[in-house]
Each structure stands twice: as structure tokens, then as C-alpha cells.
Design an enzyme around this catalytic site. Structure first.
Site, short mmCIF file in Angstrom:
data_model
loop_
_atom_site.label_atom_id
_atom_site.label_comp_id
_atom_site.label_asym_id
_atom_site.label_seq_id
_atom_site.Cartn_x
_atom_site.Cartn_y
_atom_site.Cartn_z
CG ASP A 1 96.84 -12.18 -4.08
OD1 ASP A 1 96.52 -12.90 -3.10
OD2 ASP A 1 96.67 -10.95 -4.09
CG ASP B 1 87.52 -12.62 -1.89
OD1 ASP B 1 86.56 -13.24 -1.41
OD2 ASP B 1 88.32 -11.96 -1.20
#
Ligand code: F6P
Length: 465
Positions: free
Chosen positions: A181, A211
Site C-alpha cells: 500500500d 499479509d
């Protein structure tokens, strides 16, 4: 009530006028349950109640652009120069994505020059002196057997103006950013800086995170490989814990804010009795606390196996300073708060509790840490990486920009970068995945008096975990 519709529109650099070398193939393809034509859209909502809550006609339901080759291109392949950069932490499959991009650009489209930038966004900044790599099909031929990334990587922000200066100097027309991100936020700034300068540079992302915390996509590449490796550690502590009196197996796994690795690894072989994740707070003490549960399991069954995600239970630990000692919390180059180490803390508290009960436990603690993400991708992830990279190339060559490719409920789609970084994908404590974990482990819905009740359900526009 009408549900809010996120902006699903994809930016383009201009009209696509050049006939694609793949156009001929498309004539035989129509929308089916296995393919979405470039003239069709993929619905965002997948339940009747979610669609009805939009309060709109079927034709106006929120929808995403499908991935896939377009008949017309924005870029002339013979005059296109592409760049590739890998950013952030490692993830299985990075080399497969690099290889897939290079092969698709050169073999499918005939792009003649693909440049690799070394060590993440640092690779664009002259003062680091990292140099560039000429990514030929021969160069990438044998890279997918290795973990890591042949380009190197780094964390941290770099000045988008300097990055675009570099792209301009090298005449790069399309840039592929493989990152999480933070890297996608950087990619958005690069796309904006290029647009402000009226440069026609396409910036396309391939989201990367072991993740699995990028929203709007079913699963990130490398995640399956990572949790399969993690499952081996659970298997190992289970063998150890069941082979000794009063055995306690404890595995700490990566997962800063999202417990997907811990959850899926635990489901893979049914060995775990307890799974602890950041999304579900837990308490240690009291009759319904974790420690009493562990004590009872050891007394009644002779052993217990626990899996804890590194981000779980952070609220019960003292902040850690850069030197590892107690002190104000620090952040890494990506701005992530340094986590306090829940594994050893839990181990000590469990030992303390069992000893107080007159039991001498045999504790087996494994923290596989980076070992689950530095490995080569498994066959599933390799195939997935290839498909994502082909789609990223199709999108970039057609002039799309500031978007990522992803798969949402089996359909490959274009997702605006702004949406991909708008929130974090987390295990929903009221979702299907967590229900499976509770069923597999038999653990209670929550532990202990200190635990807060599960957080209220957020309104979600797309299913997450
Ligand atoms: O974000 C992915 C991740 O692997 C996390 O699970 C983990 O906490 C972190 O990266 C480790 O980061 P670093 O590479 O900076 O040690």
C-alpha cells in the site's frame, strides 16, 4: 439506505488508436463465466441484498472494468520503453511477476526495451547510484526458481519529482510498480507528477503483500506460498508438543494488522488449538482468559498448540524503542509502527501460569519470521503471478494509469490505486473465514475479561475474508 459507491473509474492517458498485435485473438472471445469481454463490466456486489441496497437500476450497479487485452492500444509497442520496480518487503513470486511482465511486453507486444530499477524507489534517485538493469527475456529466463527479487527492494518514500525526472531522462512510457500500500501511494504520486507535467506515462501496480491486506482483491500473490510455509511450523510444534508431557507449541507468524497468514496456516492442517489475530482482541487473565484455557487444555489433553499473529495483543505490551528496549514506539521507513514482540511475552506468561498450577511444561516456540516470505513461489502462485503480470501489461499498453490489477471473485479487474489504498483488508470477526477458524480450533469466540467485545461491523462494499 443507499450504500455509498466508491469511485471505480480508471484513468487513461488518451484515446487508444493503435491496432493491438493481440486483436485477432479477441474475435473468438465473448463474456462467459470464465471470461469478461472488454465491453462488459464486473459487478462489485455479489449478494442480492447488497445490490438491492444500492437503490439503483441493474445497469447502474457499481462495476469494475475487466482486465484483458484491448483491441486498440495507446502506445505503439515498437516505440515504447517500459520500467519495472519492486518495493517494500519481500514476497514469494516477485521474480515471477518480473519475468511475466518482461515476457508479455517483449513476446506479446514486441516492446524492445524493458528497464529494471534497483532497490525500490531508491533506484530512480541519482544520489543512491544504484544503476539500472536491462531486462531482456534471456535475463529473466531462470529467475523464477529463486526467492526475493532480482531487482532488489527497499522501503521508504522518495521524491516523486526526482522519480519522474528519471523516467523522463530514460524516456520510459510505462512503469510497473510491484509493491504494497505504501508503494502504491508512491505510485499515485508518480502518476500525478507525470500528469501535471503533461507526460504520457502509464503507471500500473501489481499489489504485493504476504499479509494479504490489500482490499478488493481475493488474495495477493505469494500469500498461498507464505501460509503453506507457515503451516509447516505449526505442524512441527504440534509434533513436538504431542511428543512430550505437558507440551506447549507456540508459533508466531507475520501479520501486522491482518491475521490471514495465521488463520489460513492454522486451517491447513487442524493442529492449532488457539489462533490469535490482531482483529480479535483477547485477554489473558480470569476464568475465561487465554491462560486458564491453556492450563485446562494441558491438564485435560496433555498438550496445546497456539498460533499468534505478530500484530495480536499489542495493547498488552510495553512500546519498544529502536534499541529493542522499552521506550517510545518507533516506525520503520514505510511508516509502520514497530511491533512489540508478542511471542516471547505469551511464552513467559504461559510458563508462569502452568508452573503456578504445578505443571512443568515443555514449551516449543517457533518464529519462522522471514523464512515464510523469502522462498520461491509455489506452482499456484507462479501461475497467478504470470496472469497478473500479463493483465498489467495489457492495461498499461492500452493507456490505463494509476490503477492496479487484481482478482475479485475469480474475475481479473482494474482497480483504481486510490481504492486499493483506501482501507486495509482484514479478517472479519463476523466473517466466514474466522468462523472456519473457530470451528477448526474449537476455541471460544473471545478470551478473557480484558478483551473488548468484537468491534462493530463496518459497512463493506466488497467481501473481505
Ligand atoms: O508487510 C509485510 C510484512 O512481511 C509483515 O508481515 C511484517 O511485519 C513486515 O513485512 C516485516 O517488514 P520488514 O521487511 O521491514 O522487516
Amino acid at each position: 439506505m443507499t450504500a455509498a459507491v466508491p469511485d471505480l473509474s480508471i484513468a487513461t492517458l488518451g484515446p487508444a488508436r493503435i491496432e493491438s498485435p493481440l486483436a485477432g485473438m479477441l474475435d473468438a472471445w465473448r463474456t462467459t463465466e470464465h471470461y469478461v469481454s472488454e465491453h462488459d463490466r464486473v459487478l462489485l456486489d455479489d449478494t442480492l441484498s447488497m445490490a438491492v441496497s444500492r437503490g439503483t437500476s441493474v445497469a447502474e450497479l457499481p462495476s469494475l472494468e475487466p482486465c484483458g487485452p484491448r483491441r486498440k492500444l495507446f502506445f505503439d509497442p515498437s516505440k515504447t520503453r517500459a520500467g519495472i520496480v519492486t518495493c517494500g518487503g519481500l514476497c514469494p513470486g516477485l521474480n515471477d511477476v518480473i519475468r511475466g511482465l518482461v515476457r508479455s511486453l517483449t513476446n506479446h507486444y514486441g516492446v524492445r526495451r524493458v528497464t529494471g530499477f534497483r532497490n525500490g524507489y531508491q533506484g530512480f534517485i541519482a544520489s543512491y547510484g544504484h544503476g539500472i538493469v536491462d531486462l531482456t527475456p534471456e535475463y529473466v529466463d531462470n529467475i523464477s526458481g529463486e526467492g526475493g527479487t532480482v531487482l532488489g527492494t527497499s522501503r521508504g518514500h522518495q521524491d516523486p519529482e526526482e522519480i519522474v525526472d528519471c523516467l523522463e531522462r530514460l524516456n520510459i512510457n510505462v512503469l510497473f510498480v510491484i509493491g504494497g500500500d505504501g508503494s502504491m501511494r508512491g505510485a499515485m504520486q508518480i502518476a500525478k507528477e507525470a500528469a501535471d507535467r503533461e507526460l504520457r506515462i502509464s503507471v500500473v501496480g501489481i499489489p504485493k503483500t504476504i499479509d494479504n491486506d490489500i482490499p478488493y482483491i481475493d488474495q495477493s500473490f505469494g500469500f498461498q506460498t507464505a501460509f503453506s510455509r507457515a503451516a509447516e511450523s505449526i505442524r512441527a510444534v504440534n509434533v513436538e508438543a504431542t511428543s512430550t508431557p505437558h507440551g506447549v507449541g507456540l508459533v508466531k507468524l507475520m501479520g501486522r494488522h491482518s491475521g490471514f497468514i495465521a488463520s489460513y496456516a492454522a486451517l491447513a492442517n487442524h493442529d492449532a488449538d488457539v489462533v490469535l489475530i490482531p482483529e480479535v482482541p483477547f485477554g489473558l487473565d480470569g476464568d475465561d482468559g487465554l491462560l486458564e484455557y491453556v492450563r485446562r487444555r494441558v491438564r485435560e489433553r496433555g498438550h496445546v498448540v497456539l498460533v499468534v499473529a505478530e500484530g495480536a495483543g499489542q495493547e498488552m505490551l510495553v512500546p519498544t524503542a529502536a534499541n529493542g528496549k522499552a521506550g517510545p514506539a518507533t516506525t520503520d521507513a514505510s511508516g509502520n509502527t514497530t511491533l512489540r514482540d508478542i511471542g516471547p511475552y505469551l511464552r513467559e506468561r504461559i510458563i508462569e501460569r502452568l508452573v503456578a498450577d504445578g505443571v512443568t511444561p515443555s514449551v516449543r516456540y517457533i518464529d519462522p519470521s522471514y523464512a515464510i516470505r523469502s522462498v520461491p513461489a509455489n506452482a499456484y502462485d507462479k501461475a497467478y503471478c504470470l496472469r497478473l503480470s500479463n493483465h498489467a501489461v495489457h492495461a498499461a499498453m492500452s493507456g490505463r494509469t494509476a490503477m492496479v490489477v487484481g482478482r475479485l471473485r475469480r474475475r481479473f479487474v482494474h482497480i483504481p490505486m486510490s481504492l486499493a489504498v483506501s482501507r486495509r483488508n482484514q479478517v472479519d470477526p463476523h466473517g466466514d473465514l474466522w468462523m472456519s477458524v473457530l470451528e477448526a480450533t474449537g476455541q471460544p469466540m473471545r478470551f478473557g475479561p480484558e478483551s473488548e467485545p468484537p468491534r462493530p461491523r463496518k459497512k463493506r462494499v466488497a467481501a473481505a475474508g
